[in-house]
Design a protein around this motif. Structure first.
Motif, short mmCIF file in Angstrom:
data_model
loop_
_atom_site.label_atom_id
_atom_site.label_comp_id
_atom_site.label_asym_id
_atom_site.label_seq_id
_atom_site.Cartn_x
_atom_site.Cartn_y
_atom_site.Cartn_z
N TYR A 98 16.70 -3.64 5.11
CA TYR A 98 16.38 -3.22 3.73
C TYR A 98 15.95 -4.42 2.89
N ARG A 102 12.25 -4.61 1.19
CA ARG A 102 12.11 -4.46 -0.26
C ARG A 102 11.87 -5.78 -1.00
N PHE A 164 11.89 1.56 6.98
CA PHE A 164 12.08 1.46 5.53
C PHE A 164 10.75 1.25 4.81
N LEU A 167 9.07 4.54 3.85
CA LEU A 167 9.69 5.42 2.85
C LEU A 167 9.04 5.20 1.49
N GLU A 172 13.28 5.56 -5.16
CA GLU A 172 14.21 4.45 -5.39
C GLU A 172 14.04 3.89 -6.81
N LEU A 186 20.67 2.23 -1.83
CA LEU A 186 20.62 2.17 -0.37
C LEU A 186 21.48 3.26 0.26
N THR A 190 18.21 5.84 0.13
CA THR A 190 17.41 5.35 1.25
C THR A 190 17.96 5.81 2.59
#
Length: 279
Positions: A98, A102, A164, A167, A172, A186, A190
């Motif tokens: 993650y 991100r 991830f 997505l 988010e 998360l 997520t």
């Protein structure tokens, strides 16, 4: 006409693939239920004259002197070690993947871990052996779990990072505007969306640990922590090898991965296809 030809070619390819997968397992099963005379008969006969299931009974028995005492202990060791390594690696890979997904600019660390992952395992034998020896973890379940985590963790991190990336970020960002913190996003947003990817990643990580032979051979010396691949190899160490017994062990060793794959069938298929395009 062209449509029929394409349909025939498609089904022919699917049939060829199915035969290439099923045929070795079918032959392994026939070997496991064939007598020693059938296995050594010339010319070879495809079906045994006498169906012998006694090898399966001996492998599933804890009676002293039976091969089941070794097989069942090694089976329990493999289930414990593969499950523990996969669980720990997954818990560490989720926040790592993650973070890489991100927060751009950290790809160097990810590529570095993958570069280490691609190094031949024999290069890490001495360092890992000395570390386990200093920590008194040789020939232990926890020692193999740690070694397998070093092997599985980079793979799961890379796989989950790609999932991830696929997505959508809008959900988010909306959750952040509603006051959720990063760890809450998360856990609540997520991970539920990435549930299929988690199942697929966990299955592949578990298979890596389940089939691993090299480290298990070097870092264990008795049945206390030996895994199933090492024990199967031990059945061939004698002067007279029972090929049918080894085939029966192979059939039984394939059952746990098969059951897990069946249970996670929907998750596996959707997890493998969810990262094919960005949403």
């Amino acid at each position: 006409m062209k449509r029929k030809i394409r349909l025939i070619m498609r089904y022919s390819a699917a049939l060829l693939l199915a035969v290439s997968i099923i045929a070795p397992m079918l032959w392994l099963f026939l070997m496991s239920v064939s007598s020693a005379a059938d296995l050594t008969r010339i010319p070879l006969e495809w079906l045994p004259r006498e169906w012998d299931f006694s090898r399966y009974l001996s492998l599933l028995s804890l009676e002293p002197g039976k091969p089941g005492t070794l097989f069942l202990h090694a089976l329990a060791n493999s289930l414990l070690i593969a499950g523990g390594a996969t669980l720990i690696s997954l818990l560490l890979a989720i926040p790592a993947a993650y973070s890489f997904s991100r927060y751009p600019g950290r790809d160097g660390w990810l590529f570095g871990s993958l570069a280490i992952y691609m190094v031949p395992p024999v290069a890490f034998v001495l360092p890992l052996y000395f570390i386990l020896q200093q920590l008194s973890l040789l020939n232990t379940h926890f020692g193999l779990i740690l070694v397998y985590c070093s092997m599985i963790l980079p793979f799961l991190t890379w796989m989950l990072k790609n999932q991830f990336d696929a997505l959508p970020l809008d959900i988010e960002q909306a959750s952040r505007l509603d006051g959720l913190r990063y760890w809450q996003v998360l856990l609540r947003i997520t991970l539920p969306l990435a549930k299929p990817a988690l199942g697929a990643s966990a299955l592949f990580g578990w298979l890596l640990a389940w089939d691993e032979f090299f480290y298990a051979l070097l870092f264990t010396n008795n049945i206390e922590a030996q895994t199933l691949p090492v024990t199967i190899a031990g059945f061939t160490a004698g002067r007279a090898t029972d090929d049918g017994l080894i085939a029966a062990v192979g059939i039984l060793a394939a059952i746990p991965p098969l059951l897990i794959a069946i249970c996670l069938q929907r998750t596996l298929v959707s997890g493998l296809t969810s990262g094919g395009s960005k949403g």
